[in-house]
Design a protein around this motif. Structure first.
Motif, mmCIF file in Angstrom:
data_model
loop_
_atom_site.group_PDB
_atom_site.id
_atom_site.type_symbol
_atom_site.label_atom_id
_atom_site.label_comp_id
_atom_site.label_asym_id
_atom_site.label_seq_id
_atom_site.Cartn_x
_atom_site.Cartn_y
_atom_site.Cartn_z
ATOM 1 N N LYS A 327 -11.611 7.912 -1.957
ATOM 2 C CA LYS A 327 -11.399 6.622 -1.301
ATOM 3 C C LYS A 327 -12.087 5.517 -2.092
ATOM 4 C CE LYS A 327 -13.016 8.211 2.642
ATOM 5 N NZ LYS A 327 -12.794 9.662 2.552
ATOM 6 N N PHE A 328 -11.414 4.370 -2.192
ATOM 7 C CA PHE A 328 -12.004 3.192 -2.820
ATOM 8 C C PHE A 328 -11.805 1.963 -1.931
ATOM 9 C CE2 PHE A 328 -7.797 4.097 -4.603
ATOM 10 C CZ PHE A 328 -7.086 2.965 -4.251
ATOM 11 N N TRP A 329 -11.313 2.156 -0.737
ATOM 12 C CA TRP A 329 -11.046 1.083 0.212
ATOM 13 C C TRP A 329 -12.052 1.176 1.363
ATOM 14 C CZ3 TRP A 329 -7.623 4.992 -1.124
ATOM 15 C CH2 TRP A 329 -7.532 6.068 -0.224
ATOM 16 N N PRO A 330 -12.242 0.100 2.119
ATOM 17 C CA PRO A 330 -13.166 0.141 3.253
ATOM 18 C C PRO A 330 -12.693 1.121 4.326
ATOM 19 C CG PRO A 330 -12.695 -2.117 2.634
ATOM 20 C CD PRO A 330 -11.734 -1.256 1.869
ATOM 21 N N THR A 331 -13.620 1.789 4.963
ATOM 22 C CA THR A 331 -13.312 2.692 6.067
ATOM 23 C C THR A 331 -14.230 2.362 7.232
ATOM 24 O OG1 THR A 331 -14.834 4.379 5.226
ATOM 25 C CG2 THR A 331 -12.526 4.548 4.550
ATOM 26 N N GLY A 332 -13.944 2.991 8.369
ATOM 27 C CA GLY A 332 -14.740 2.729 9.557
ATOM 28 C C GLY A 332 -13.995 1.849 10.538
ATOM 29 N N ASN A 333 -14.668 1.503 11.617
ATOM 30 C CA ASN A 333 -14.052 0.698 12.674
ATOM 31 C C ASN A 333 -13.577 -0.653 12.139
ATOM 32 O OD1 ASN A 333 -14.564 2.703 14.554
ATOM 33 N ND2 ASN A 333 -16.536 1.820 15.177
ATOM 34 N N GLY A 334 -12.373 -1.015 12.533
ATOM 35 C CA GLY A 334 -11.847 -2.329 12.176
ATOM 36 C C GLY A 334 -11.302 -2.452 10.772
ATOM 37 N N THR A 335 -11.063 -1.317 10.101
ATOM 38 C CA THR A 335 -10.573 -1.389 8.714
ATOM 39 C C THR A 335 -9.255 -0.651 8.512
ATOM 40 O OG1 THR A 335 -11.771 0.613 8.013
ATOM 41 C CG2 THR A 335 -12.952 -1.494 7.865
ATOM 42 N N LYS A 344 4.778 -13.660 -4.046
ATOM 43 C CA LYS A 344 6.142 -13.241 -3.765
ATOM 44 C C LYS A 344 6.182 -12.639 -2.366
ATOM 45 C CE LYS A 344 9.755 -10.053 -5.362
ATOM 46 N NZ LYS A 344 10.101 -9.001 -6.354
ATOM 47 N N ARG A 345 6.952 -13.236 -1.482
ATOM 48 C CA ARG A 345 6.985 -12.785 -0.089
ATOM 49 C C ARG A 345 7.449 -11.331 0.025
ATOM 50 N NH1 ARG A 345 9.842 -12.049 4.466
ATOM 51 N NH2 ARG A 345 9.029 -12.940 6.406
ATOM 52 N N GLY A 346 6.729 -10.545 0.832
ATOM 53 C CA GLY A 346 7.125 -9.166 1.097
ATOM 54 C C GLY A 346 6.772 -8.195 -0.006
ATOM 55 N N TYR A 347 5.835 -8.571 -0.881
ATOM 56 C CA TYR A 347 5.470 -7.705 -2.006
ATOM 57 C C TYR A 347 4.293 -6.823 -1.596
ATOM 58 C CZ TYR A 347 4.986 -6.417 -6.959
ATOM 59 O OH TYR A 347 4.946 -5.739 -8.164
ATOM 60 N N TYR A 348 4.593 -5.658 -1.036
ATOM 61 C CA TYR A 348 3.605 -4.675 -0.572
ATOM 62 C C TYR A 348 2.534 -5.316 0.320
ATOM 63 C CZ TYR A 348 5.827 -2.203 -4.429
ATOM 64 O OH TYR A 348 6.743 -1.646 -5.262
ATOM 65 N N PRO A 349 2.951 -5.943 1.409
ATOM 66 C CA PRO A 349 1.980 -6.731 2.188
ATOM 67 C C PRO A 349 1.186 -5.948 3.244
ATOM 68 C CG PRO A 349 4.187 -7.097 3.007
ATOM 69 C CD PRO A 349 4.318 -6.134 1.862
ATOM 70 N N ILE A 350 1.762 -4.902 3.838
ATOM 71 C CA ILE A 350 1.117 -4.237 4.978
ATOM 72 C C ILE A 350 0.594 -2.868 4.554
ATOM 73 C CG2 ILE A 350 1.322 -3.619 7.404
ATOM 74 C CD1 ILE A 350 2.065 -6.507 6.858
ATOM 75 N N TRP A 351 -0.722 -2.681 4.681
ATOM 76 C CA TRP A 351 -1.373 -1.442 4.265
ATOM 77 C C TRP A 351 -2.098 -0.795 5.443
ATOM 78 C CZ3 TRP A 351 -1.245 0.559 -0.768
ATOM 79 C CH2 TRP A 351 -0.626 -0.269 -1.721
ATOM 80 N N GLN A 352 -2.156 0.516 5.389
ATOM 81 C CA GLN A 352 -2.863 1.269 6.433
ATOM 82 C C GLN A 352 -3.603 2.435 5.770
ATOM 83 O OE1 GLN A 352 -0.218 2.813 9.434
ATOM 84 N NE2 GLN A 352 -1.853 3.713 10.669
ATOM 85 N N GLN A 353 -4.904 2.517 6.003
ATOM 86 C CA GLN A 353 -5.635 3.686 5.529
ATOM 87 C C GLN A 353 -5.645 4.716 6.661
ATOM 88 O OE1 GLN A 353 -8.688 4.703 6.823
ATOM 89 N NE2 GLN A 353 -9.803 2.883 7.512
ATOM 90 N N LEU A 382 -2.925 -2.619 -5.779
ATOM 91 C CA LEU A 382 -4.210 -2.054 -5.361
ATOM 92 C C LEU A 382 -5.342 -2.499 -6.286
ATOM 93 C CD1 LEU A 382 -3.099 1.545 -4.331
ATOM 94 C CD2 LEU A 382 -4.040 -0.212 -2.822
ATOM 95 N N ARG A 383 -5.076 -2.601 -7.578
ATOM 96 C CA ARG A 383 -6.116 -3.030 -8.516
ATOM 97 C C ARG A 383 -6.416 -4.522 -8.368
ATOM 98 N NH1 ARG A 383 -3.672 1.358 -12.322
ATOM 99 N NH2 ARG A 383 -5.318 2.931 -12.082
ATOM 100 N N ASN A 384 -5.423 -5.293 -7.933
ATOM 101 C CA ASN A 384 -5.683 -6.695 -7.610
ATOM 102 C C ASN A 384 -6.627 -6.812 -6.420
ATOM 103 O OD1 ASN A 384 -4.021 -7.618 -9.657
ATOM 104 N ND2 ASN A 384 -2.250 -7.958 -8.316
ATOM 105 N N MET A 385 -6.515 -5.870 -5.492
ATOM 106 C CA MET A 385 -7.366 -5.911 -4.299
ATOM 107 C C MET A 385 -8.731 -5.287 -4.528
ATOM 108 S SD MET A 385 -4.941 -5.256 -0.938
ATOM 109 C CE MET A 385 -3.918 -3.913 -1.536
ATOM 110 N N PHE A 386 -8.764 -4.131 -5.214
ATOM 111 C CA PHE A 386 -9.990 -3.330 -5.246
ATOM 112 C C PHE A 386 -10.599 -3.134 -6.632
ATOM 113 C CE2 PHE A 386 -7.557 -1.817 -1.489
ATOM 114 C CZ PHE A 386 -8.456 -2.240 -0.515
ATOM 115 N N GLY A 387 -10.035 -3.768 -7.646
ATOM 116 C CA GLY A 387 -10.630 -3.684 -8.967
ATOM 117 C C GLY A 387 -9.840 -2.810 -9.926
ATOM 118 N N LYS A 388 -10.104 -3.021 -11.213
ATOM 119 C CA LYS A 388 -9.322 -2.348 -12.248
ATOM 120 C C LYS A 388 -9.693 -0.888 -12.449
ATOM 121 C CE LYS A 388 -7.175 -6.165 -13.190
ATOM 122 N NZ LYS A 388 -5.753 -6.326 -12.780
ATOM 123 N N ASN A 389 -10.843 -0.463 -11.919
ATOM 124 C CA ASN A 389 -11.326 0.884 -12.218
ATOM 125 C C ASN A 389 -10.958 1.935 -11.174
ATOM 126 O OD1 ASN A 389 -12.592 0.009 -14.610
ATOM 127 N ND2 ASN A 389 -14.369 -0.709 -13.427
#
Length: 506
Positions: A327-335, A344-353, A382-389
């Protein structure tokens, strides 16, 4: 001599006569149901409960459930089709929620309340919560305006408009990446198509949430969401000791290619050359399939029926599953849910962990339309959101609903200008050919509960004819709508215009 007689017989019989001769081997069938999705199974159960048990269900695939479909993904059982029980904890009880609880289906409450704290910029991290919250509040306000406008237009017998048109009337058309992402979440995420093509009057306010409640529950059970369809089927179909359906009235891998109908009955032909005859046929194929030539109707369906079918939209709602080494994304309550705001509208907008549903599986779910997703695009987002690594996904699942000839999409969407008149025509029988499916549900098209309730409604229409000879189906005349935008205002027009002008002042 026998051979000569057979040649003479074949020579003088027309193809239709020959098919009916073959089909006459089983003249006892009352109804053939085409398709074993939720609507087809619901129809069959309703017929059986009414005493019409000499039925036959023909399913083109090797399973029942239709677009309610599970599959294996990296050792997990995931839903490639319907995934949520939508409309829970309201004034009425959603029948699918009742079934899910009865069979102990594992469901998880979907909490979207924390999205303002989990909305990501195109580049550069998360929006400040106060800024995102203001954008969400604005979207809620324009949505409320659209609902009130829809009620006003309907009560005053005005012409339907798109959701986008209502946003324009409310002087707020989403244009920034943040606004467009929230707009996608508000509408496309629910209807599978953008506001510019979606009917206002037939989607706002949405009966599913108004009647059944605003809560949603995510299904994550190894038995699959399709187990609710099996639950309905096992109430009237024979099973063995292991609980498997063995009833000969259900035939899998029987793709229907032709339906002949006349005053005397119907003849149904399948891809493998089998022919079946009955008094009636109930077609539960999706509106997307009906818009193709998978099933040939002989004679052709009348023009009014085809026009109604062709006017309805079939959405392509694609859920993409991804698995990572860690995992490299936030976890826990409210995430659990997070939004990506791309220019660009509709470009992978809705994510769910999916940590709640599949602990330790390191899986994400993203929604995208249309079916043009690639792993490279997803990883860039994903790299735009959470980094290149961050690591590459080790596995990816992209369902292809549009290219599947048995579905041609995921569910129907109510387009602009299609009224209850066209809806009645979509549901209306043509002679001895009857129709069902979520697209025939008056209030709940696009939903699992809509498919279930549509099966009951369509079966009851057929029962009236088969048992009581009440075979007339009335389509109410299309109401007269004043299309003259320059018409003189009357006292009855003030509600709509005042609503519009009040919004402009605010």
């Amino acid at each position: 001599m026998v051979l000569v007689l057979l040649i003479v017989l074949v020579t003088f019989l027309s193809l239709n006569d020959l098919l009916e001769t073959v089909a006459a081997r089983d003249p006892t069938l009352t109804v053939i149901i085409v398709g074993a999705g939720m609507s087809g199974i619901s129809t069959a159960k309703t017929l059986s409960d009414a005493g019409i048990k000499n039925i036959l269900i023909l399913e083109g695939t090797d399973r029942i459930g239709g677009p309610i479909k599970k599959t294996k993904f990296s050792g997990l059982s995931v839903e490639v089709g319907a995934n949520w029980v939508e409309g829970v904890n309201g004034k009425e009880v959603n029948p699918i929620w009742t079934m899910a609880n009865h069979i102990g289906l594992k469901t998880y409450y979907s909490d979207y309340d924390h999205l303002p704290a989990n909305t990501y910029k195109h580049m550069g991290g998360v929006y400040e919560k106060s800024i995102a919250q203001k954008a969400y509040d604005t979207a809620d306000g324009i949505s409320e305006f659209s609902k009130n406008l829809s009620v006003a237009l309907t009560s005053e017998r005005k012409e339907d408009i798109s959701i986008l048109a209502s946003q324009r009337l409310g002087s707020h058309v989403p244009s920034t990446p943040l606004e467009m992402a929230i707009d996608y979440y508000t509408y496309d995420y629910e209807f599978g198509e953008p506001p510019r093509v979606t009917s206002l009057q037939n989607t706002e306010p949405l009966p599913t949430f108004t009647n059944f409640g605003e809560d949603l529950y995510f299904v994550a059970d190894s038995r699959g969401y399709e187990s609710v369809v099996h639950y309905v089927a096992k109430q009237f179909l024979t099973t063995n000791k292991a609980g498997d359906i063995i009833d000969p009235r259900l035939k899998l891998n029987k793709a229907v290619t032709e339906i002949q109908y006349s005053r005397s009955g119907v003849v149904v032909k399948t891809e493998d050359g089998s022919v079946y005859k009955a008094a009636y046929v109930m077609v539960s194929a999706s509106v997307g399939v009906l818009q193709t030539k998978l099933i040939n109707f002989v004679p052709d369906l009348p023009a009014w029926k085809l026009l109604a079918i062709y006017q309805f939209d079939m959405s392509v709602y694609t859920k993409i599953f991804l698995k990572f080494p860690h995992k490299f994304w936030p976890t826990g309550n409210g995430t659990e849910f997070f939004i990506y705001a791309h220019e660009k509208r509709g470009y992978y907008p809705i994510w769910q962990q999916l940590e709640n549903q599949y602990p330790g599986a390191n899986c994400l779910l993203v929604t995208q339309q249309p079916e043009s997703a690639t792993k490279a695009e997803i990883m860039e987002v994903l790299r735009n959101m959470f980094g290149k690594n961050i690591p590459d996904a080790t596995d990816i699942l992209i369902p292809k609903w549009w290219s599947d000839r048995f579905y041609k999409g995921t569910f129907s969407n109510w387009p602009i200008g299609v009224t209850r008149y066209e809806y009645d025509q979509i549901r209306a029988p043509v002679g001895r050919v009857y129709f069902t499916g979520e697209h025939t549900s008056e209030h709940y098209n696009g939903y699992v509960h809509g498919a279930y309730l549509a099966g009951i409604d369509s079966a009851n229409i057929l029962i009236k004819c088969a048992k009581w000879k009440l075979c007339t189906y009335n389509v109410n005349p299309k109401r007269d709508i004043n299309l003259n935008a320059n018409a003189t205002r009357t006292s009855n027009d003030l509600t709509y215009w005042q609503l519009h002008e009040k919004q402009l002042r605010e």
